[in-house]
Design a protein around this motif. Sequence first.
Motif: not given
Length: 444
Positions: A195-221
């Motif tokens: 569906w999204c061929q040719g597009l970049a993906f960005f995930s701002p956070a890592y989440a588990a069943s307990g909620g948001v646990l991690g933050l992505n501060l460097q989208p270029e990585q």
Amino acid sequence: MLLWPLLLLLLLLLLPTLALLMQQRSQDARLSWLAGLQHRVAWGALVWAATWQRWRLEQSTLHVHESQQQALRWCLQGAQRPHCSFTDISTFRNHLPLTKASQTQEEENGEQPLPPTSNQDLGEASLQADGEELAGAIAAGNPGAPLPERAAELREALEQGPRGLALRLWPKLQVVVTLDAGGQAEAVAALGALWCQGLAFFSPAYAASGGVLGLNLQPEQPYGLYLLPPGAPFIELLPVKEGTQEEAASTLLLTEAQQGKEYELVLTDHASLTRCRLGDVVRVVGVYNQCPVVRFIYRLGQTLSVRGEDIGEDLFSEALGRAVGQWPGAKLLDHGCVESSILDSSAGSAPHYEVFVALRGLRNLSEENRDKLDHCLQEASPRYKSLRFWGSVGPARVHLVGQGAFRALRAALAACPSSPFPPAMPRVLRHRHLAQRLQERVVS
């Protein structure tokens, strides 16, 4: 508490795009002076809020011990347990034992009747039935004003198939924002290839069943690197011994994490005073100020073991990926596996793995292709290779499932009222009802 910083950081990342769109709109529509003023005020407020939140994050990651003490006090206050008189982290850890989730999402659904399966495949075919309905609604103006031209554009885009559909519908689209829950690499890859061929993906956070646990501060990585912040919820790290799932004697705080080591995440939130082992295992790959930067590796409990071989989720997925790479034209969309005893398929043969795969580019599996997975598993696990040599474990049996099989499985998992968000997709199925949901869709 982490949602506000996350949303503000995401808005900050989107500000350049918003500015460009607003600039184009002002040129085309000649916005009024008042609208321009509102835009500037909103812009300034967002920049100020994001800058303030970034400053708070910098301070908390520079003074991690104090920040975790504050996070723990906030959790204790919200737990409504006045009889608990914990005053510091050491006392908290000494008095409250580690616990596991009483029931996994799969276990809860395994004992419940599953919703009936539709006769219509849930996949590319259903996109043409749902897309046509959507186009009709847009043309009729339900809801909103009628947009016949946009409806015609939608129908034209659908006629060309699902690959690259997102860019055909939104030619200026540049990035797809997702929420990483761990164990979703195949789904992201499939989305990017279709569906999204040719597009970049960005995930701002890592989440588990307990909620948001991690933050992505460097989208270029590289995709999948997250900072574990010291704020609420209160996070501990449980060392995972190499080659086993046994935990060490005690947990560690964020400042005690060592680069290159693997840890299971332990979470305490404001709703309870349980130190819950999430089962998510991460590897420390870097440091931001005094906080670890991690990558999700695998989930504990997602192992295959018919003779004590303990094939973990990460090892199995890696072997399956190598096997699929040897199948001409095949792209792996999803997979699940089950021990043969659960499906009673070991009669007259040694215990083995039943593997269900969804593929693109391949409609039939030859016996030669099926055998490649077993060879890859033997290369990845000396223990498995030894058991196969002596005949204690039979060869893995690979089944190709049709369209909609894994979507139906996800729907069954998400139907549980206590289903976490994002829903966790088990790669190893422990209940016959769920395994049969895939078995019913086998086409080869």
